[in-house]
Motif scaffolding. Sequence first.
Motif, PDB file in Angstrom:
ATOM      1  N   ARG A 528       0.851  -1.187   0.000  1.00  0.00           N
ATOM      2  CA  ARG A 528       0.000   0.000   0.000  1.00  0.00           C
ATOM      3  C   ARG A 528       0.885   1.235   0.000  1.00  0.00           C
ATOM      4  O   ARG A 528       1.910   1.275   0.671  1.00  0.00           O
ATOM      5  N   ASN A 609      -4.059   7.845   2.525  1.00  0.00           N
ATOM      6  CA  ASN A 609      -4.557   7.517   1.190  1.00  0.00           C
ATOM      7  C   ASN A 609      -5.444   8.671   0.730  1.00  0.00           C
ATOM      8  O   ASN A 609      -6.638   8.703   1.016  1.00  0.00           O
ATOM      9  N   SER A 611      -6.780  11.618  -2.278  1.00  0.00           N
ATOM     10  CA  SER A 611      -7.054  11.796  -3.703  1.00  0.00           C
ATOM     11  C   SER A 611      -7.940  13.014  -3.885  1.00  0.00           C
ATOM     12  O   SER A 611      -8.388  13.624  -2.912  1.00  0.00           O
ATOM     13  N   ARG A 626      -9.245   8.211   2.388  1.00  0.00           N
ATOM     14  CA  ARG A 626      -9.796   6.860   2.524  1.00  0.00           C
ATOM     15  C   ARG A 626      -8.863   6.057   3.428  1.00  0.00           C
ATOM     16  O   ARG A 626      -7.957   5.365   2.948  1.00  0.00           O
ATOM     17  N   ARG A 630      -7.934   2.444  -1.016  1.00  0.00           N
ATOM     18  CA  ARG A 630      -8.462   3.259  -2.104  1.00  0.00           C
ATOM     19  C   ARG A 630      -9.865   2.878  -2.523  1.00  0.00           C
ATOM     20  O   ARG A 630     -10.548   3.647  -3.186  1.00  0.00           O
TER      21      ARG A 630
END
Length: 718
Positions: A528, A609, A611, A626, A630
Amino acid sequence: MKRTALLLFYVSLLFSAGSLTLEGINVKDTRMISQPAISEKNIAFIYAEDLWIAGSDGSNPRRLTVDEGVESDPYFSPDGSLIAFSAQYDGNTDVYIIPAEGGVPERLTWHPGNDMVRGFTPDGRNILFTSPRFSFTGAHVQFFTIPVTGGYPEKLEIPAGYSASYSPDGKFFAYTPVSPAYQQWKNYRGGRNSKIWIYSFSDHSVEKIPQPEGGCNDADPMWIGNTVYFLSDRNGEFNLFSYDFAEKKVRSLTSFNDFPILKATAGNDKIIFEQAGYIHKFDPASGSPERLKIGIAADLQELRPRYVQAGSYIRSIGISPTGARAVFGYRGDVITLPAEKGDPRNITSTPGVHEKYPSWSPDGKSIAYFSDASGEYELHIISQDGRGSPKIIKPRGSGFYAFPSWSPDSKKICYTDNSKSLYIADIATGNIRKIDSDDLNSPGAFRKIINDWSSDSKWISYTKVTNTYFKVVYLYSVDQQKSFPVSDGMSDASEPVFDPAGKYLYFLASTDAGPVVNWFDLSNQDMRMTSSIYLVTLQKDTLSPFMKESDEEPAAAKETEEAEPGKTGGKRKRDTEITSSSGTAASTLKIDIEGIGKRIVSIPLSAGNYSNLSAGESGEIYYIARPEGRFSPGTLRKYDLKERKDSEVMEADNFIISADRKKMLYTRGQVTGITSAGKRPEAGKGILNTGSMSVKTDPASEWPQIFNEAWRKNRDYF
């Protein structure tokens, strides 16, 4: 509806020029009849994914099944009284049986794997089928039999197989061991080339039908008397061959060179097969094939224009500059939907054309999208209300395009193509320049290379995949037509966005992405990656917002001096500080490229994580976190530079901030809504009525587009 039947019908259009129109089919000599079977009195076949039966000469065809599920692989029992076939009636593919004169199909198998009929045992008491039920890897299927009266399936001793046929006396079994690779790769000659083995039930020995030195694909074994008939591409296209079991000799029986024989079965000492969309009958005694004329005169509901609606048809989404409406790429059309009042508006409504990736201009006047109305994808720009004809710009690139991104002044558009290159188009002149390309390809049809425009429309932030698979952040000067690197390539940097005031550039970067971004290696399977959010000051004299703070005693306030000419209130603002009503810089942005990599600082947040990095008003950073990975549920978060504070806004999977920075569109599960930027929506308010969107489909006009686009994809991607 049976969507695959739509494609079959269009292919029949291609094959039957002169005898076929878009309004119907040739009801006297119909094409695209497939998967035939034969008995003494009848033939059975699949048409429009339904099971049909006709006389042995093709006369008087009638439909036996009308279910929405797909029927396939019919076989007659040895006495011709029953037809076994596979069907998807209850959400799964299982074995069914029906009397040849018609009736209600009876289900015989119940396993969740696909059970595919392969024929009958010679005595007609059992049905032969394949199933993956005992194949724990899913790499192969095995042979089973089940009584026609129902019961528990019995597995054959053969380890694996795909197609097969019993000898008339039941002592031998001709079969192909593996599923065919030639259906994907024509003239395949690799390790999965299809062979026919003849198995002896008495001593478990195996004999292989001989193949030429260069290899070939042999398929669909059919046993008549002491001869195994089969299909083979050993001479080029698939044709019919025979193998004399006693003499051990292979003979060629047909010589089609235009289209291959696709499927063949045997019954009543005759062979029936599908070739070039027609059904042919072959009598081994005469040695010559006979083409049957079969006329299908059915209603075929798949041909009727109709309206369809479903959430799965949403393919892309955007927001108008003030958040009054949202725009959707919806099943090949462009539809806008109001935030509160009004109805959906289909601004293209072209069933035979594919439109995609709509994007609303910041001035609110236009919507840009890609359309293949000309036969190739082009950039279309149309009034936001759909009135008038679109302005068309023929793009540079590799044939397929995505992610049109407007400049804030609504004068230019950037886009990406399938070669993973970035372009900029001038709307007024139609001139197009290539900005950059990735050094290495990455999975997926496209990659969103551009991330943001500066508020003055003079700079573009984007990322480029390097030879290490790490992405590097670049700034492109529209005036200089030159790109400048920001990050050093030692981390995987992504999603660079400008602060609207022009002082900062924000981006994500990961320093533990090495084993993960190299997508082709197995090292990424149990690894990860995490990212941190970074900030770079765009001017040398712009101080870091994270400089050390110190409380000081303020000096006594002096009386405000009278303003001098050229000054306001005794204080003069620099040009770069003049702001618009939305708080964004109004003057030309100046970026000091020299030393820019040394001005990168990390925003004080733990790595995670992250985005969808975006900028709201100046000093406001939004992103999706998250924590569980993902694919886990996401949370929209906001970081305030002035307060140096991170806070949760709402649960969300995705979001887009409007051009005026005051509204945002969000998605959460099946819900799509519009709310104030950075604000949790009020309960039950701002939710878009996506269920009200529908489009009119016209299958006869859509199928040519589907067919042509499939070939363009092969041309431009492979």
